[in-house]
Write a protein that holds these residues in place. Structure first.
Motif, PDB file in Angstrom:
ATOM      1  N   GLY A 434       0.779  -1.226   0.000  1.00 28.14           N
ATOM      2  CA  GLY A 434       0.000   0.000   0.000  1.00 28.14           C
ATOM      3  C   GLY A 434       0.810   1.275   0.000  1.00 28.14           C
ATOM      4  O   GLY A 434       0.244   2.361   0.144  1.00 28.14           O
ATOM      5  N   SER A 435       2.131   1.197  -0.185  1.00 25.34           N
ATOM      6  CA  SER A 435       2.952   2.401  -0.058  1.00 25.34           C
ATOM      7  C   SER A 435       3.156   3.150  -1.372  1.00 25.34           C
ATOM      8  O   SER A 435       3.640   4.281  -1.368  1.00 25.34           O
ATOM      9  CB  SER A 435       4.315   2.045   0.537  1.00 25.34           C
ATOM     10  N   GLY A 436       2.818   2.552  -2.515  1.00 29.24           N
ATOM     11  CA  GLY A 436       2.972   3.230  -3.800  1.00 29.24           C
ATOM     12  C   GLY A 436       1.854   4.226  -4.045  1.00 29.24           C
ATOM     13  O   GLY A 436       0.693   4.003  -3.669  1.00 29.24           O
ATOM     14  N   GLY A 437       2.174   5.356  -4.680  1.00 23.44           N
ATOM     15  CA  GLY A 437       1.167   6.361  -4.996  1.00 23.44           C
ATOM     16  C   GLY A 437       0.190   5.876  -6.055  1.00 23.44           C
ATOM     17  O   GLY A 437       0.577   5.214  -7.020  1.00 23.44           O
ATOM     18  N   ALA A 438      -1.093   6.217  -5.885  1.00 16.73           N
ATOM     19  CA  ALA A 438      -2.125   5.793  -6.841  1.00 16.73           C
ATOM     20  C   ALA A 438      -2.004   6.587  -8.130  1.00 16.73           C
ATOM     21  O   ALA A 438      -1.564   7.742  -8.143  1.00 16.73           O
ATOM     22  CB  ALA A 438      -3.505   5.980  -6.237  1.00 16.73           C
ATOM     23  N   GLY A 439      -2.427   5.955  -9.230  1.00 17.33           N
ATOM     24  CA  GLY A 439      -2.411   6.638 -10.510  1.00 17.33           C
ATOM     25  C   GLY A 439      -2.851   5.728 -11.632  1.00 17.33           C
ATOM     26  O   GLY A 439      -3.106   4.535 -11.427  1.00 17.33           O
ATOM     27  N   MET A 440      -2.956   6.292 -12.828  1.00 17.42           N
ATOM     28  CA  MET A 440      -3.189   5.451 -14.001  1.00 17.42           C
ATOM     29  C   MET A 440      -2.112   4.374 -14.047  1.00 17.42           C
ATOM     30  O   MET A 440      -2.372   3.220 -14.377  1.00 17.42           O
ATOM     31  CB  MET A 440      -3.145   6.302 -15.267  1.00 17.42           C
ATOM     32  N   HIS A 441      -0.898   4.789 -13.710  1.00 18.70           N
ATOM     33  CA  HIS A 441       0.166   3.850 -13.407  1.00 18.70           C
ATOM     34  C   HIS A 441       0.568   4.066 -11.952  1.00 18.70           C
ATOM     35  O   HIS A 441       0.762   5.202 -11.516  1.00 18.70           O
ATOM     36  CB  HIS A 441       1.353   4.023 -14.349  1.00 18.70           C
ATOM     37  N   ARG A 442       0.647   2.977 -11.221  1.00 20.78           N
ATOM     38  CA  ARG A 442       0.878   3.035  -9.774  1.00 20.78           C
ATOM     39  C   ARG A 442       2.364   3.162  -9.465  1.00 20.78           C
ATOM     40  O   ARG A 442       3.221   2.552 -10.112  1.00 20.78           O
ATOM     41  CB  ARG A 442       0.322   1.759  -9.130  1.00 20.78           C
ATOM     42  N   GLY A 443       2.673   3.971  -8.453  1.00 19.77           N
ATOM     43  CA  GLY A 443       4.042   4.042  -7.974  1.00 19.77           C
ATOM     44  C   GLY A 443       4.465   2.717  -7.360  1.00 19.77           C
ATOM     45  O   GLY A 443       3.647   1.971  -6.812  1.00 19.77           O
ATOM     46  N   GLY A 444       5.755   2.416  -7.444  1.00 17.99           N
ATOM     47  CA  GLY A 444       6.256   1.184  -6.850  1.00 17.99           C
ATOM     48  C   GLY A 444       6.178   1.228  -5.335  1.00 17.99           C
ATOM     49  O   GLY A 444       6.268   2.294  -4.724  1.00 17.99           O
ATOM     50  N   CYS A 445       5.999   0.074  -4.728  1.00 24.78           N
ATOM     51  CA  CYS A 445       5.943   0.004  -3.274  1.00 24.78           C
ATOM     52  C   CYS A 445       7.348   0.054  -2.683  1.00 24.78           C
ATOM     53  O   CYS A 445       8.322  -0.401  -3.281  1.00 24.78           O
ATOM     54  CB  CYS A 445       5.249  -1.284  -2.816  1.00 24.78           C
ATOM     55  N   GLY A 446       7.415   0.615  -1.467  1.00 26.78           N
ATOM     56  CA  GLY A 446       8.662   0.597  -0.722  1.00 26.78           C
ATOM     57  C   GLY A 446       8.849  -0.733  -0.028  1.00 26.78           C
ATOM     58  O   GLY A 446       8.213  -1.739  -0.357  1.00 26.78           O
ATOM     59  N   SER A 447       9.739  -0.751   0.938  1.00 29.16           N
ATOM     60  CA  SER A 447      10.022  -1.968   1.683  1.00 29.16           C
ATOM     61  C   SER A 447       9.919  -1.680   3.177  1.00 29.16           C
ATOM     62  O   SER A 447       9.878  -0.526   3.604  1.00 29.16           O
ATOM     63  CB  SER A 447      11.420  -2.490   1.340  1.00 29.16           C
ATOM     64  N   HIS A 448       9.858  -2.723   3.962  1.00 28.43           N
ATOM     65  CA  HIS A 448       9.907  -2.565   5.411  1.00 28.43           C
ATOM     66  C   HIS A 448      10.813  -3.646   5.966  1.00 28.43           C
ATOM     67  O   HIS A 448      10.937  -4.743   5.400  1.00 28.43           O
ATOM     68  CB  HIS A 448       8.509  -2.666   6.036  1.00 28.43           C
ATOM     69  N   TYR A 449      11.501  -3.323   7.040  1.00 28.53           N
ATOM     70  CA  TYR A 449      12.292  -4.348   7.714  1.00 28.53           C
ATOM     71  C   TYR A 449      12.404  -4.018   9.188  1.00 28.53           C
ATOM     72  O   TYR A 449      12.305  -2.856   9.596  1.00 28.53           O
ATOM     73  CB  TYR A 449      13.682  -4.504   7.077  1.00 28.53           C
ATOM     74  N   GLU A 450      12.557  -5.066   9.979  1.00 26.88           N
ATOM     75  CA  GLU A 450      12.743  -4.912  11.423  1.00 26.88           C
ATOM     76  C   GLU A 450      13.979  -5.693  11.834  1.00 26.88           C
ATOM     77  O   GLU A 450      14.117  -6.874  11.506  1.00 26.88           O
ATOM     78  CB  GLU A 450      11.530  -5.407  12.208  1.00 26.88           C
ATOM     79  N   ILE A 451      14.889  -5.009  12.527  1.00 20.40           N
ATOM     80  CA  ILE A 451      16.130  -5.622  12.984  1.00 20.40           C
ATOM     81  C   ILE A 451      16.161  -5.634  14.504  1.00 20.40           C
ATOM     82  O   ILE A 451      15.929  -4.610  15.146  1.00 20.40           O
ATOM     83  CB  ILE A 451      17.355  -4.872  12.431  1.00 20.40           C
ATOM     84  N   GLU A 452      16.438  -6.797  15.050  1.00 25.01           N
ATOM     85  CA  GLU A 452      16.583  -6.971  16.494  1.00 25.01           C
ATOM     86  C   GLU A 452      18.075  -7.073  16.828  1.00 25.01           C
ATOM     87  O   GLU A 452      18.829  -7.769  16.142  1.00 25.01           O
ATOM     88  CB  GLU A 452      15.869  -8.245  16.938  1.00 25.01           C
ATOM     89  N   THR A 453      18.495  -6.356  17.847  1.00 30.03           N
ATOM     90  CA  THR A 453      19.882  -6.477  18.296  1.00 30.03           C
ATOM     91  C   THR A 453      19.988  -7.618  19.303  1.00 30.03           C
ATOM     92  O   THR A 453      19.122  -7.780  20.164  1.00 30.03           O
ATOM     93  CB  THR A 453      20.369  -5.168  18.929  1.00 30.03           C
ATOM     94  N   LEU A 454      21.052  -8.409  19.180  1.00 28.68           N
ATOM     95  CA  LEU A 454      21.246  -9.579  20.033  1.00 28.68           C
ATOM     96  C   LEU A 454      22.211  -9.304  21.180  1.00 28.68           C
ATOM     97  O   LEU A 454      22.474 -10.201  21.995  1.00 28.68           O
ATOM     98  CB  LEU A 454      21.757 -10.752  19.198  1.00 28.68           C
ATOM     99  N   SER A 455      22.737  -8.086  21.228  1.00 28.46           N
ATOM    100  CA  SER A 455      23.613  -7.668  22.323  1.00 28.46           C
ATOM    101  C   SER A 455      23.507  -6.152  22.444  1.00 28.46           C
ATOM    102  O   SER A 455      22.814  -5.504  21.648  1.00 28.46           O
ATOM    103  CB  SER A 455      25.058  -8.087  22.046  1.00 28.46           C
ATOM    104  N   ASP A 456      24.178  -5.583  23.419  1.00 29.32           N
ATOM    105  CA  ASP A 456      24.177  -4.131  23.549  1.00 29.32           C
ATOM    106  C   ASP A 456      24.745  -3.501  22.284  1.00 29.32           C
ATOM    107  O   ASP A 456      25.750  -3.968  21.723  1.00 29.32           O
ATOM    108  CB  ASP A 456      25.014  -3.700  24.750  1.00 29.32           C
ATOM    109  N   ALA A 457      24.100  -2.447  21.823  1.00 26.52           N
ATOM    110  CA  ALA A 457      24.524  -1.773  20.594  1.00 26.52           C
ATOM    111  C   ALA A 457      24.061  -0.326  20.645  1.00 26.52           C
ATOM    112  O   ALA A 457      23.304   0.082  21.533  1.00 26.52           O
ATOM    113  CB  ALA A 457      23.951  -2.478  19.365  1.00 26.52           C
ATOM    114  N   VAL A 458      24.521   0.450  19.672  1.00 26.54           N
ATOM    115  CA  VAL A 458      24.094   1.830  19.491  1.00 26.54           C
ATOM    116  C   VAL A 458      23.502   1.951  18.088  1.00 26.54           C
ATOM    117  O   VAL A 458      24.113   1.500  17.109  1.00 26.54           O
ATOM    118  CB  VAL A 458      25.279   2.805  19.662  1.00 26.54           C
ATOM    119  N   VAL A 459      22.320   2.554  17.993  1.00 29.23           N
ATOM    120  CA  VAL A 459      21.625   2.675  16.711  1.00 29.23           C
ATOM    121  C   VAL A 459      21.444   4.149  16.369  1.00 29.23           C
ATOM    122  O   VAL A 459      21.020   4.946  17.219  1.00 29.23           O
ATOM    123  CB  VAL A 459      20.254   1.973  16.762  1.00 29.23           C
TER     124      VAL A 459
END
Length: 589
Positions: A434-459
């Motif tokens: 659902g992330s692409g813009g509507a139109g006669m031709h539709r915009g491409g969709c983006g992506s999503h990702y979720e990253i979990e840290t397995l130890s102490d880290a800085v983001v």
């Protein structure tokens, strides 16, 4: 000029640059080069610094930008005694080389029969250059010195001898010295590959014929680019777009562009653009010019890339401004500012040549960095994740989904390599429905990702396009905006600057979830083919509500296959509904 000889020479020169790209990508230690292809190679005329040939596997913004770097380096080298065989010059000065401190440029002369014949140059992204934030993307940086060390133009190799004091000074100030040394070795060694290829061509055709071919390549590139520009209707086309904030001051920044076409000449005028940002959302004037040319190459893909293709363009870039950074402005946001230049060039030229120009792509690189000490080795690690996202639709087709940034083409680091190399786990990675813009031709969709840290880290995260989503053209709708969520200590929260966060402490089990924008739509959504709407609905690119409210479709039936609904549209009722949704035309008189 014999056209067969010219074609063979052009192909050979491009192949040399391609082989240099691939050699570095395979030899580099850092994944930002070996996985993401964050590098580039080119061959340049030694007097004017104009581009002769470029590799096709590196990042487009480097390919144009290195010409300006070489042109600014030539007088510096001449003042220091000139280029000599075995020399290699190095710099990462962002006000000269154009991007940010992590992008290190090497320039090496090539001699034939004792005379300077050409200059080779390459750019490689080094994973860390010191500074206050691991990886270099510091959203709250107010000056360049908070982002890392500046390497002024100097000889790294002098007549074949490496200046070990310079190397020691650099490695003493970075978090990943061994990785940096490996990348430096790979970058310097690749010049020998280029020299062998060029010497073979000289041996086959002679230096004079080869030089004539290079001159002819530039002349023809200029002529071809001018032929494309001449087909654009004369006039001035304006657009204004915005950044959400600069990471320090939560106020929008303006990017104003007027593109003037006059015959075969093109002027990019950025008058009205915001003055320099307090935070890192600044780029050099060289990078601004580079990305305008990258955008033109997207619109006219057949135009060969060489210094000649750059000649028809003129630029008006106010100084100081966010598009003409001067010392000591921070420039770590270059990865996002560059993308907006592509967007506004598309937006302006879509008014003039909509049949050739797409809507805005996702427009933010949204770089996330995860850093810390690896629990297994105790050594420092820095993981870097640039966004993939959706491209804007065009008159011919829908936009690409999950694409690389069109100004940089940096690829997303592989999930398997990331989990093998760093203490992280991907909880999800997929298309952002659902992330692409509507139109006669539709915009491409983006992506999503979720990253979990397995130890102490800085983001840290440096992105944009939350408050100002990628725009559609010719009646197309904007795409979904950027999305950033941090999940720490059992709570989910959004950073105060929405898409910018600096050095957030993460513990094992914490995570961040990012969703890149899609691309803008092209044309009226009510003109989209109903079969395409049904395919989008069943493919998960849109939901039933959007199909009915935006595209004017009527769902005739719905059934479940596994856990996924499958829809069929009622074509007759859909056409009747669409007719009622269109504004009625007034009769003349």
């Amino acid at each position: 000029m014999d056209p067969v000889t010219l074609a063979v020479v052009r192909g050979a020169l491009e192949q040399i640059a391609d082989e240099m790209d691939l050699h570095l990508i395979r030899a580099a230690l850092s994944p930002i080069i070996s996985e993401t292809n964050d590098c580039a190679h080119g061959l340049y005329e030694p007097t004017t610094g104009e581009t002769i040939a470029q590799g096709g596997y590196g990042l487009p913004m480097f390919l144009a930008n290195m010409q300006f770097t070489v042109q600014r380096l030539i007088p510096i080298a001449e003042a220091a005694g000139g280029f000599r065989p075995g020399d290699v010059w190095i710099t990462n000065d962002p006000y000269l080389s154009g991007t940010h401190l992590n992008d290190v440029v090497l320039v090496s002369p090539h001699f034939v029969d004792g005379k300077l014949f050409a200059l080779f140059a390459n750019t490689g992204h080094w994973m860390d250059m010191g500074g206050s934030v691991p990886g270099g993307w510091a959203p709250t940086a107010r000056e360049i010195h908070q982002e890392g060390i500046i390497i002024p133009p100097l000889r790294l190799f002098e007549e074949g001898r490496r200046n070990e004091a310079v190397v020691a000074m650099i490695t003493a100030n970075v978090r990943l010295p061994q990785q940096l040394l490996g990348d430096l070795e790979a970058m310097t060694n690749v010049f020998s590959l280029g020299r062998r290829g060029l010497d073979a061509l000289v041996g086959r055709y002679g230096a004079d014929v080869l030089k004539s071919c290079m001159d002819e390549m530039m002349r023809r590139s200029e002529g071809e680019m001018r032929s494309y520009i001449a087909e654009i209707p004369d006039g001035t086309y304006r657009i204004t777009d915005y950044f959400d904030n600069d990471g320090v001051v939560d106020e929008p920044l303006t990017v104003a562009l007027a593109v003037t076409v006059s015959g075969s000449d093109l002027t990019f005028d950025f008058t009205g653009t915001s003055a320099k940002a307090v935070g890192p959302m600044n780029i050099s004037d060289a990078t601004t010019r580079s990305l305008c040319l990258v955008a033109l190459k997207h619109i006219f893909p057949e135009a060969p890339v060489s210094g000649g293709a750059f000649r028809p363009a003129r630029f008006v870039i106010p100084k100081p401004s966010i598009l003409a950074a001067e010392y000591p402005s921070a420039v770590g946001g270059t990865t996002d500012v560059t993308q907006r230049i592509v967007d506004v060039v598309f937006g302006a030229l879509a008014q003039a040549i909509p049949e050739h120009t797409p809507a805005a792509p996702f427009g933010t690189t949204g770089v996330a960095t995860v850093s810390g000490r690896h629990p297994a080795t105790g050594k420092y690690f820095v993981a870097v994740y640039p966004y993939p996202g959706g491209y804007g639709a065009c008159q011919a087709s829908d936009g690409l989904l999950n694409g690389t940034p069109p100004g940089s083409m940096a690829k997303f680091m592989s999930v398997e390599m990331s989990e093998h190399r760093y203490p992280v786990r991907f909880r999800s990675y997929g298309v952002r429905e659902g992330s692409g813009g509507a139109g006669m031709h539709r915009g491409g969709c983006g992506s999503h990702y979720e990253i979990e840290t397995l130890s102490d880290a800085v983001v840290s995260i440096l992105g944009d396009r939350v408050d100002h989503a990628p725009f559609g053209v010719q009646g197309g709708s904007p795409a979904a905006p950027n999305s950033v969520e941090l999940r720490t200590g059992g709570k989910t929260w959004i950073p105060p600057m929405r898409s910018k966060a600096e050095k957030i402490p993460f513990a094992a089990g914490d995570s961040f979830h990012l969703g890149s924008p899609g691309g803008g739509g092209f044309g009226n959504p009510l003109d989209r083919d109903l079969a395409a709407v049904e395919a989008d609905l069943n493919g998960g690119f849109i939901d039933a509500e959007a199909a009915e409210s935006v595209y004017g479709a009527v769902v005739g039936s719905r059934r479940m296959i596994g856990d996924r609904p499958v829809y069929a549209l009622d074509a007759e009722r859909s056409r009747a509904k669409r007719s009622g949704m269109r504004p009625k035309q007034r009769r003349a008189g």
